[in-house]
Design an enzyme around this catalytic site. Structure first.
Site, PDB file in Angstrom:
ATOM      1  N   GLU A  99      17.607  -4.310   1.690  1.00 13.85           N
ATOM      2  CA  GLU A  99      17.701  -4.027   3.128  1.00 13.85           C
ATOM      3  C   GLU A  99      16.851  -5.009   3.936  1.00 13.85           C
ATOM      4  O   GLU A  99      17.257  -5.442   5.025  1.00 13.85           O
ATOM      5  CB  GLU A  99      17.261  -2.579   3.414  1.00 13.85           C
ATOM      6  CG  GLU A  99      18.209  -1.510   2.870  1.00 13.85           C
ATOM      7  CD  GLU A  99      18.157  -1.364   1.342  1.00 13.85           C
ATOM      8  OE1 GLU A  99      17.119  -1.712   0.740  1.00 13.85           O
ATOM      9  OE2 GLU A  99      19.165  -0.922   0.747  1.00 13.85           O
ATOM     10  N   GLU A 128       9.530  -7.557  -3.949  1.00 14.30           N
ATOM     11  CA  GLU A 128       9.486  -8.819  -3.175  1.00 14.30           C
ATOM     12  C   GLU A 128      10.563  -8.846  -2.094  1.00 14.30           C
ATOM     13  O   GLU A 128      11.234  -9.861  -1.889  1.00 14.30           O
ATOM     14  CB  GLU A 128       9.549 -10.013  -4.129  1.00 14.30           C
ATOM     15  CG  GLU A 128       8.312  -9.965  -5.031  1.00 14.30           C
ATOM     16  CD  GLU A 128       8.028 -11.229  -5.798  1.00 14.30           C
ATOM     17  OE1 GLU A 128       8.429 -12.309  -5.320  1.00 14.30           O
ATOM     18  OE2 GLU A 128       7.376 -11.120  -6.860  1.00 14.30           O
ATOM     19  N   ILE A 136      31.738  -2.375 -21.057  1.00 11.59           N
ATOM     20  CA  ILE A 136      32.569  -3.065 -22.061  1.00 11.59           C
ATOM     21  C   ILE A 136      32.076  -2.735 -23.475  1.00 11.59           C
ATOM     22  O   ILE A 136      32.866  -2.681 -24.414  1.00 11.59           O
ATOM     23  CB  ILE A 136      32.575  -4.595 -21.778  1.00 11.59           C
ATOM     24  CG1 ILE A 136      33.388  -4.867 -20.506  1.00 11.59           C
ATOM     25  CG2 ILE A 136      33.129  -5.396 -22.968  1.00 11.59           C
ATOM     26  CD1 ILE A 136      33.288  -6.295 -19.970  1.00 11.59           C
ATOM     27  N   THR A 141       1.895  -5.802  -9.659  1.00 14.31           N
ATOM     28  CA  THR A 141       2.255  -6.386 -10.953  1.00 14.31           C
ATOM     29  C   THR A 141       1.032  -7.074 -11.556  1.00 14.31           C
ATOM     30  O   THR A 141       0.352  -7.834 -10.862  1.00 14.31           O
ATOM     31  CB  THR A 141       3.387  -7.425 -10.773  1.00 14.31           C
ATOM     32  OG1 THR A 141       4.487  -6.766 -10.155  1.00 14.31           O
ATOM     33  CG2 THR A 141       3.820  -8.015 -12.101  1.00 14.31           C
ATOM     34  N   GLU A 168       0.847  -1.194   0.000  1.00  6.00           N
ATOM     35  CA  GLU A 168       0.000   0.000   0.000  1.00  6.00           C
ATOM     36  C   GLU A 168       0.881   1.241   0.000  1.00  6.00           C
ATOM     37  O   GLU A 168       2.079   1.140   0.282  1.00  6.00           O
ATOM     38  CB  GLU A 168      -0.891  -0.006   1.263  1.00  6.00           C
ATOM     39  CG  GLU A 168      -1.836  -1.195   1.303  1.00  6.00           C
ATOM     40  CD  GLU A 168      -2.764  -1.177   2.518  1.00  6.00           C
ATOM     41  OE1 GLU A 168      -2.750  -0.189   3.284  1.00  6.00           O
ATOM     42  OE2 GLU A 168      -3.503  -2.166   2.670  1.00  6.00           O
ATOM     43  N   GLY A 199       1.321   3.344   2.165  1.00  9.55           N
ATOM     44  CA  GLY A 199       1.993   3.503   3.465  1.00  9.55           C
ATOM     45  C   GLY A 199       2.586   2.219   4.007  1.00  9.55           C
ATOM     46  O   GLY A 199       2.970   2.165   5.183  1.00  9.55           O
TER      47      GLY A 199
HETATM   48  C1  LIG Z   1       7.580  -2.806 -10.411  1.00 12.00           C
HETATM   49  C2  LIG Z   1       7.094  -3.221  -9.042  1.00 12.00           C
HETATM   50  C3  LIG Z   1       6.276  -4.335  -8.951  1.00 12.00           C
HETATM   51  C4  LIG Z   1       5.766  -4.711  -7.699  1.00 12.00           C
HETATM   52  N1  LIG Z   1       4.867  -5.749  -7.629  1.00 12.00           N
HETATM   53  C5  LIG Z   1       4.182  -5.947  -6.465  1.00 12.00           C
HETATM   54  C6  LIG Z   1       3.082  -6.876  -6.417  1.00 12.00           C
HETATM   55  O1  LIG Z   1       2.757  -7.548  -7.404  1.00 12.00           O
HETATM   56  N2  LIG Z   1       2.379  -6.989  -5.260  1.00 12.00           N
HETATM   57  C7  LIG Z   1       2.684  -6.267  -4.157  1.00 12.00           C
HETATM   58  O2  LIG Z   1       1.994  -6.414  -3.151  1.00 12.00           O
HETATM   59  N3  LIG Z   1       3.742  -5.396  -4.144  1.00 12.00           N
HETATM   60  C8  LIG Z   1       4.474  -5.208  -5.282  1.00 12.00           C
HETATM   61  N4  LIG Z   1       5.524  -4.306  -5.325  1.00 12.00           N
HETATM   62  C9  LIG Z   1       5.845  -3.554  -4.111  1.00 12.00           C
HETATM   63  C10 LIG Z   1       7.230  -3.856  -3.568  1.00 12.00           C
HETATM   64  O3  LIG Z   1       7.273  -5.129  -3.001  1.00 12.00           O
HETATM   65  C11 LIG Z   1       7.624  -2.719  -2.598  1.00 12.00           C
HETATM   66  O4  LIG Z   1       7.853  -1.561  -3.388  1.00 12.00           O
HETATM   67  C12 LIG Z   1       8.824  -3.062  -1.782  1.00 12.00           C
HETATM   68  O5  LIG Z   1       8.535  -4.075  -0.856  1.00 12.00           O
HETATM   69  C13 LIG Z   1       9.369  -1.849  -1.017  1.00 12.00           C
HETATM   70  O6  LIG Z   1       8.364  -1.168  -0.351  1.00 12.00           O
HETATM   71  P1  LIG Z   1       8.238   0.430  -0.520  1.00 12.00           P
HETATM   72  O7  LIG Z   1       8.280   0.744  -1.961  1.00 12.00           O
HETATM   73  O8  LIG Z   1       7.063   0.880   0.264  1.00 12.00           O
HETATM   74  O9  LIG Z   1       9.547   1.030   0.134  1.00 12.00           O
HETATM   75  P2  LIG Z   1       9.739   1.361   1.689  1.00 12.00           P
HETATM   76  O10 LIG Z   1       9.279   0.231   2.517  1.00 12.00           O
HETATM   77  O11 LIG Z   1       9.148   2.704   1.969  1.00 12.00           O
HETATM   78  O12 LIG Z   1      11.315   1.455   1.789  1.00 12.00           O
HETATM   79  C14 LIG Z   1      12.042   2.606   1.315  1.00 12.00           C
HETATM   80  C15 LIG Z   1      13.533   2.325   1.560  1.00 12.00           C
HETATM   81  O13 LIG Z   1      13.789   2.201   2.950  1.00 12.00           O
HETATM   82  C16 LIG Z   1      14.392   0.942   3.234  1.00 12.00           C
HETATM   83  N5  LIG Z   1      13.938   0.485   4.530  1.00 12.00           N
HETATM   84  C17 LIG Z   1      12.675   0.367   4.967  1.00 12.00           C
HETATM   85  N6  LIG Z   1      12.649  -0.112   6.219  1.00 12.00           N
HETATM   86  C18 LIG Z   1      13.939  -0.302   6.575  1.00 12.00           C
HETATM   87  C19 LIG Z   1      14.592  -0.821   7.729  1.00 12.00           C
HETATM   88  N7  LIG Z   1      13.894  -1.233   8.796  1.00 12.00           N
HETATM   89  N8  LIG Z   1      15.933  -0.896   7.716  1.00 12.00           N
HETATM   90  C20 LIG Z   1      16.656  -0.490   6.645  1.00 12.00           C
HETATM   91  N9  LIG Z   1      16.103  -0.009   5.531  1.00 12.00           N
HETATM   92  C21 LIG Z   1      14.768   0.066   5.490  1.00 12.00           C
HETATM   93  C22 LIG Z   1      13.949   0.038   2.091  1.00 12.00           C
HETATM   94  O14 LIG Z   1      14.801  -1.062   1.927  1.00 12.00           O
HETATM   95  C23 LIG Z   1      14.006   1.009   0.913  1.00 12.00           C
HETATM   96  O15 LIG Z   1      15.330   1.146   0.504  1.00 12.00           O
HETATM   97  C24 LIG Z   1       6.115  -3.976  -6.542  1.00 12.00           C
HETATM   98  C25 LIG Z   1       6.993  -2.881  -6.651  1.00 12.00           C
HETATM   99  C26 LIG Z   1       7.478  -2.508  -7.885  1.00 12.00           C
HETATM  100  C27 LIG Z   1       8.391  -1.305  -7.959  1.00 12.00           C
END
Ligand SMILES: Cc1cc2nc3c(=O)[nH]c(=O)nc-3n(C[C@H](O)[C@H](O)[C@H](O)COP(=O)(O)OP(=O)(O)OC[C@H]3O[C@@H](n4cnc5c(N)ncnc54)[C@H](O)[C@@H]3O)c2cc1C
Length: 390
Positions: free
Chosen positions: A368, A364, A338, A161, A130, A132
């Site tokens: 981190e 997925e 390259i 996706t 979501e 958030g």
């Molecule tokens: C092209 C694409 C396809 C996707 N497909 C799906 C899907 O089919 N179904 C679905 O449900 N989701 C899907 N996702 C969502 C995806 O799994 C999330 O984007 C991902 O898990 C990261 O969550 P976020 O984007 O909210 O980043 P955030 O959770 O906000 O993280 C932002 C940054 O902070 C870091 N971070 C967060 N918490 C910590 C911590 N405790 N310690 C250190 N670093 C931290 C993260 O690693 C990242 O670098 C997809 C995303 C993309 C971009």
């Protein structure tokens, strides 16, 4: 200890390779042309047509059990086949598959959702993220409230996706605000598009794009709960667990193909009167790339092997996903270097791999999150150094 594939694994891998080489790779120039024109790489219906052709070749439902008409392959063999698929950038995957958690469906749901998905007549998407709640998936807010024989869903999912094309979504929703989402507070629902959700395309740096899904008072009959009420998070983790060895298996194929192109280019491109591969700067990029590729291969195969052995695969899978996703990014970056200026053009697929590979470190479970899982297991003494040999 035997690192050689069995005769059966080798035969399946070779057949998959032959199919990809003969039927899929010839489509590559057309895919590049279409994508450059901002069209989907394959024409509508073409993926299904290719999947049906693969079915005749014996490839149908890598992960789908026998009784549902699939191959029910062990995870190690599936991993080897996914690597073959990764060698082409044509957006192809073998057919006859369904989300692993759809097998928790009851008999009626199997007829309505699982079987048509396996047959390719229906398309699903899986939605937990979501706006958030991404890494912090337990923070989801999309709510399902019970109302008579129905549940009513309100909220938003994002980055889903296949969300633009799916005709039903597997949605993880909060069903009990007083309980932890991870422990009984969430439930998985099978929600048809015509029950009222809508999708909005999200443009990304990759080809195609995920979707935001919007739920406003979407009424879902109680018979559409997947699994048990309260089991949502556990199902979500099971869904995500599968990708943690499939994603890096695919990455191995990308890296292998890209590296082969770089070796060829290093031998044939001349500067200052000799092949560029004669320069240590180039040769070492090749050496580092193969070393990392092989390191990733064995992490991935071990992760798949833990699945087949019935061990807890989470730790090994996190290491495979973390290292495999990083490896393919480093390899593709070197391959681009390259190739010089040509590597940066859209004449070659390298810039496409560069954009594609970047996602693997994010979705997925980000790098981190994998590090969090690996380090937490170590700090709590859940895993021993030495892996399964310890
Ligand atoms: C092209 C694409 C396809 C996707 N497909 C799906 C899907 O089919 N179904 C679905 O449900 N989701 C899907 N996702 C969502 C995806 O799994 C999330 O984007 C991902 O898990 C990261 O969550 P976020 O984007 O909210 O980043 P955030 O959770 O906000 O993280 C932002 C940054 O902070 C870091 N971070 C967060 N918490 C910590 C911590 N405790 N310690 C250190 N670093 C931290 C993260 O690693 C990242 O670098 C997809 C995303 C993309 C971009």
């Amino acid at each position: 200890m035997d690192f050689a594939p069995s005769d059966e694994e080798r035969a399946i891998r070779d057949t998959a390779r032959e199919f990809i080489n003969r039927e899929i790779m010839p489509l590559e120039p057309e895919v590049l042309r279409r994508e450059r024109a901002h069209l989907p790489g394959l024409e509508p219906g073409q993926l299904r047509e290719l999947q049906l052709r693969a079915r005749k070749f014996g490839f149908w439902g890598l992960d789908t059990p026998d009784e549902y008409g699939g191959m029910g392959l062990p995870a190690v063999t599936q991993s080897m086949v996914w690597t073959e698929v990764g060698r082409t950038f044509v957006p192809f995957r073998f057919g006859g598959e369904a989300d692993n958690i759809l097998f928790h469906a009851n008999e009626e749901q199997k007829r309505e959702y699982l079987l048509p998905t396996i047959e390719g007549e229906r398309r699903s998407c899986f939605a937990i993220t979501e706006p958030g709640a991404g890494s912090d998936a337990a923070n989801i807010r999309l709510t399902a409230r019970r109302d008579g024989d129905d549940w009513v869903l309100d909220g938003e999912k994002t980055f889903i996706t296949g969300g633009n094309e799916a005709d039903f979504a597997i949605v993880i929703a909060v069903t009990d605000r007083d309980r932890d989402v991870r422990r009984g507070g969430s439930t998985a629902f099978l929600v048809d598009r015509d029950m009222g959700w809508r999708s909005e395309f999200i443009q990304t740096m990759g080809e195609g794009g995920p979707a935001a899904l919007v739920f406003e008072d979407v009424r879902v009959p109680a018979r559409n709960v997947l699994g048990e009420v309260g089991q949502g998070f556990a199902l979500a983790m099971q869904w995500i667990g599968k990708g943690r060895y499939v994603i890096p298996s695919h990455a191995l194929g990308i890296a292998e193909r890209a590296l082969a192109m770089a070796i060829d280019h290093a031998n044939t491109r001349h500067t200052f009167g000799r092949p560029i591969g004669d320069n240590q700067a180039i040769a070492w990029m090749l050496a580092d790339s193969e070393t990392e590729l092989e390191a990733a291969r064995w992490l991935v195969l071990r992760a798949a092997w833990t699945v087949d052995a019935g061990l807890d695969p989470r730790h090994a899978s996190s290491m495979a996903k973390l290292y495999g996703a990083g490896m393919v990014n480093r390899v593709v970056d070197r391959v681009m270097q390259i190739h010089g200026g040509m590597g940066y053009t859209r004449e070659l697929p390298i810039e496409r791999w560069y954009r594609q590979a970047r996602l693997l470190r994010i979705f997925e479970g980000t790098d981190e999150m994998q590090r969090l899982i690996i380090s937490r297991d170590l700090l709590r003494g859940y895993t021993k150094l030495g892996g399964h040999l310890a």
